[in-house]
Design a protein around this motif. Structure first.
Motif, PDB file in Angstrom:
ATOM      1  N   CYS A   1      -4.741   0.884   2.617  1.00  0.00           N
ATOM      2  CA  CYS A   1      -5.892   1.986   2.620  1.00  0.00           C
ATOM      3  C   CYS A   1      -6.917   1.542   1.574  1.00  0.00           C
ATOM      4  O   CYS A   1      -8.045   2.176   1.680  1.00  0.00           O
ATOM      5  N   GLY A   2      -6.863   0.643   0.625  1.00  0.00           N
ATOM      6  CA  GLY A   2      -7.850   0.270  -0.427  1.00  0.00           C
ATOM      7  C   GLY A   2      -8.191   1.306  -1.436  1.00  0.00           C
ATOM      8  O   GLY A   2      -8.961   1.059  -2.121  1.00  0.00           O
ATOM      9  N   HIS A   3      -7.341   2.558  -1.566  1.00  0.00           N
ATOM     10  CA  HIS A   3      -7.523   3.712  -2.364  1.00  0.00           C
ATOM     11  C   HIS A   3      -6.174   3.862  -3.002  1.00  0.00           C
ATOM     12  O   HIS A   3      -6.085   5.290  -3.035  1.00  0.00           O
ATOM     13  N   CYS A   4      -5.405   3.126  -3.232  1.00  0.00           N
ATOM     14  CA  CYS A   4      -4.306   3.177  -4.127  1.00  0.00           C
ATOM     15  C   CYS A   4      -3.985   2.116  -5.059  1.00  0.00           C
ATOM     16  O   CYS A   4      -4.904   1.236  -5.062  1.00  0.00           O
TER      17      CYS A   4
ATOM     18  N   CYS B   1       0.899  -1.125  -0.020  1.00  0.00           N
ATOM     19  CA  CYS B   1      -0.098   0.171   0.077  1.00  0.00           C
ATOM     20  C   CYS B   1       1.173   1.312  -0.037  1.00  0.00           C
ATOM     21  O   CYS B   1       1.556   1.694   0.965  1.00  0.00           O
ATOM     22  N   ARG B   2       0.615   2.170  -1.016  1.00  0.00           N
ATOM     23  CA  ARG B   2       1.289   3.216  -1.146  1.00  0.00           C
ATOM     24  C   ARG B   2       1.046   4.380   0.067  1.00  0.00           C
ATOM     25  O   ARG B   2       1.926   4.863   0.499  1.00  0.00           O
ATOM     26  N   ARG B   3      -0.150   4.439   0.519  1.00  0.00           N
ATOM     27  CA  ARG B   3      -0.380   5.501   1.413  1.00  0.00           C
ATOM     28  C   ARG B   3       0.258   4.905   2.926  1.00  0.00           C
ATOM     29  O   ARG B   3       0.645   5.770   3.569  1.00  0.00           O
TER      30      ARG B   3
ATOM     31  N   CYS C   1      -3.016  -1.205  -3.595  1.00  0.00           N
ATOM     32  CA  CYS C   1      -4.214  -1.841  -2.816  1.00  0.00           C
ATOM     33  C   CYS C   1      -5.004  -2.621  -3.882  1.00  0.00           C
ATOM     34  O   CYS C   1      -5.716  -3.333  -3.833  1.00  0.00           O
TER      35      CYS C   1
HETATM   36 ZN    ZN Z   1      -3.348   1.573  -0.410  1.00  0.00          ZN
END
Ligand code: ZN
Ligand code: ADP
Length: 611
Positions: free
Chosen positions: A401-404, A385-387, A407
């Motif tokens: 995060c599920g938003h990168c 995960c990048r975040r 993910c």
């Molecule tokens: Zn992520």
């Protein structure tokens, strides 16, 4: 005690929420806002550290409206002041600024409103306030709250020190140690300490620190393969939206703007090589019009407070992880989803490293800059995960995060020891004297002029990497670098050497895992023709949104303010979703307060009803 303390009333419970709805048209506080506002209403001093776009301004604007009296807002840039004043006035709040760019008429309006006690929020630059006359005048007028925006500018540890800011402690004393709220997005502990000691000598304020995360930003990074195709692909998701494409040099910036225009995008260029007039005009257009894409060097963005920037694309690698976060942070300040994409390549890495080595920085400073840069490379090649990786760099622990992109697409690792050994061996056998192109030629067995000149076709490693394409080797080289196995030396041209850890892998004492997606064959390029939206939009909604945007533009042009001062994107999108049928319905749309309802309600309703 100061005269202003008589004005401190705590407000009735529920009043802040009422004002939030009626004046600003928002239905709920964002994280952190309510507590800070309550603390200010209790009469305490505050230092608030909140990420960009989290809604810092509301933390002093709203208490001002709950109570009586004048709030003095210190802000470093005239452009920022102008925007904030325009937005406040459009919400029916008496606001103004003291600055050198004001017309005589505007100055008179401001002075009158202050004298008559009508002015609620007065913006001023620190330069203005350290002049005795202004402080004297304000002291007589009576200031109930001092709000210091971008408060990190007082600190020499911050990245944006401004000498005039250091004098604000004195200004505060001259105003009778008036209640003060300092706000910044910079959370660094040393900077925070500095702000406290420079501004608040008598009383320690309540400190609020909010996390670094900007959850509405989608994070993605890709190695450059076919830059043009990659940018087109990204932009097809954002047709008609405002955004920034960062480029590394003036020339590439101009080229990018040109190319985007060829693709049918309303694109402009911004860099230090343009004359001041052109720069100001382009910036103004970006701020005021809808859907303008700015191709820019990093000279663009400082003090750009446009809330509805929907995307930031880096066509070249940023300078450091801090710079990366600041630059993508210019997207989505309104809290609505915003998209980011960073493209990186080996050439960028070399350029950035060279810039660090050749800068005037001290040796210690260069060490720090190298670390910051290496952290960015590690983020580019992050295996998870990048975040999470990004926030960890800033000292925050978080869940995936599920938003990168990582993910979402997932990353599989493979045992890359053999591939790495081939690369390391190619570097060692050519004497640690060569750059990427030559190493790839050795690995893939390409008899280039240079290969023949050095006789490298006779090396044992020649052609051992034939099974992998050139792009794959490029990615493997970057990843091997991010993993710390090789180092980029910058003597004459970027040549690679093997680190201690690299030798351990070469000798088979250690193994290494790299990302398997590097091995995937790439999609075919598609270029040419105008950009078309990719998503399957509901065309009826689209048509209504376009009509509402056109009306917004008309109002904005008439009043000579940016479009988002009339309504932010979110309000228009909400109108499309809710389709209000009456003015009462309209009052429930995001961002529609009483003043805007009275000013624009009928006209927008009319468009919706006729649609
Ligand atoms: Zn992520
Ligand atoms: P910051 O100074 O923290 O970067 P701003 O104060 O400029 O952020 O706020 C960013 C945007 O969010 C502005 O457009 C502002 O009107 C909006 N905003 C602030 N608070 C709220 C809220 N509670 N609900 C909805 N929008 C908000």
């Amino acid at each position: 005690m100061t005269a202003s303390s008589a004005l401190r009333n705590h407000g009735e419970p529920g009043k802040p929420l009422l004002i939030l709805h009626d004046v600003f048209g928002y239905s709920a506080f964002r994280q952190g806002q309510e507590e800070i506002i309550q603390t200010v209403l209790n009469g305490e001093n505050v230092l608030a550290v909140m990420p960009t776009g989290s809604g810092k301004s509301l933390c002093f604007q709203l208490p001002t409206l709950v109570r009586e009296g004048l709030t003095l807002v210190v802000s470093p840039l005239i452009a920022l002041m102008r925007d904030q004043v325009a937005q406040l006035r459009n919400n029916g709040i008496e606001a103004g600024s003291l600055n050198s760019a004001n017309s005589a008429e505007e100055n008179r309006r401001v002075v009158d409103a202050v004298r008559e006690g009508r002015m609620r929020l007065l913006y001023a630059s620190p330069e203005r306030l350290v002049q005795g006359a202004a402080a004297e005048w304000l002291n007589r007028a009576g200031v109930s709250l001092l709000a210091i925006d971008e408060a990190h500018c007082v600190s020499q540890w911050g990245h944006d020190f401004r000498p005039e800011y250091a004098l604000l402690g004195e200004v505060r004393r001259r105003l009778g140690n008036v209640q003060t709220i300092a706000l910044t997005a910079t959370a660094d502990v040393a900077t925070r300490q500095d702000i406290l000691s420079k501004l608040f000598d008598e009383a320690t304020p309540r400190v609020f620190v909010q996390g670094f995360d900007r959850p509405n930003l989608y994070l993605a990074m890709q190695p450059k393969e076919a830059l043009r195709r990659q940018i087109r692909q990204f932009l097809t998701k954002h047709v008609g939206e405002s955004g920034i494409v960062y480029c590394s040099t003036r020339d590439t910036t101009d080229e990018m703007a040109e190319r985007l225009r060829g693709d049918g995008v309303h694109a402009l260029a911004y860099h230090a090589g343009l004359d001041a007039g052109t720069r100001a005009r382009h910036q103004d257009t970006f701020l005021k019009e809808d859907g303008v894409v700015m191709a820019a060097t990093v000279a663009f963005g400082m003090g750009i407070d446009k809330p509805d920037v929907r995307f930031v694309c880096h066509a070249a690698l940023p300078k450091s992880i801090e710079a990366y976060y600041q630059e993508i942070g210019r997207a989505g300040r309104d809290g609505a989803p915003a998209d980011t994409l960073t493209l990186y390549g080996l050439d960028d890495m070399r350029l950035r490293r060279m810039q660090i080595e050749q800068s005037d920085a001290s040796p210690e400073q260069k060490i720090i800059e190298r670390q910051r840069f290496n952290a960015l490379i590690a983020l580019c090649e992050a295996p998870r995960c990048r975040r999470q990786t990004l926030l960890a760099y800033f000292g925050e622990r978080s869940e995936p995060c599920g938003h990168c992109d990582l993910c979402q697409d997932g990353v599989t690792l493979y045992d890359a020891t053999v591939d790495a050994q081939k690369l390391l061996s190619a570097i060692v056998r050519t004497g640690e004297r060569f750059g990427v192109e030559h190493l790839i030629a050795v690995l893939t067995g390409d008899e280039t002029e240079a290969i023949l000149k050095f006789g490298h076709q006779h090396l044992k490693t020649f052609g051992v990497g034939k099974d992998r394409g050139r792009q794959v080797w490029r990615s493997l080289i970057r990843q091997t670098y991010a993993a710390g196995l090789i180092n980029l030396e910058l003597a004459e041209y970027g040549r690679w050497s093997v680190t201690e850890r690299g030798w351990a892998v070469l000798k088979g004492r250690e193994t290494v895992e790299l990302r398997a997606d590097a091995l995937r064959p790439k999609e075919k390029a598609r270029t040419g023709g105008k950009l078309k939206p990719e998503r399957g939009h509901n065309s009826d909604d689209e048509a209504l949104l376009t009509a509402l945007k056109a009306l917004r533009m008309q109002f904005a042009r008439e009043a000579d303010v940016p479009a988002y001062v009339v309504f932010p994107d979110r309000s228009l999108i909400d109108m499309v979703a809710q389709r209000p049928q009456t003015l009462d319905d309209m009052a429930n749309v995001h961002g529609v307060g009483q003043a805007k309802l009275a000013r624009y309600g009928e006209a927008f309703l009319d468009v919706i009803l006729r649609h």
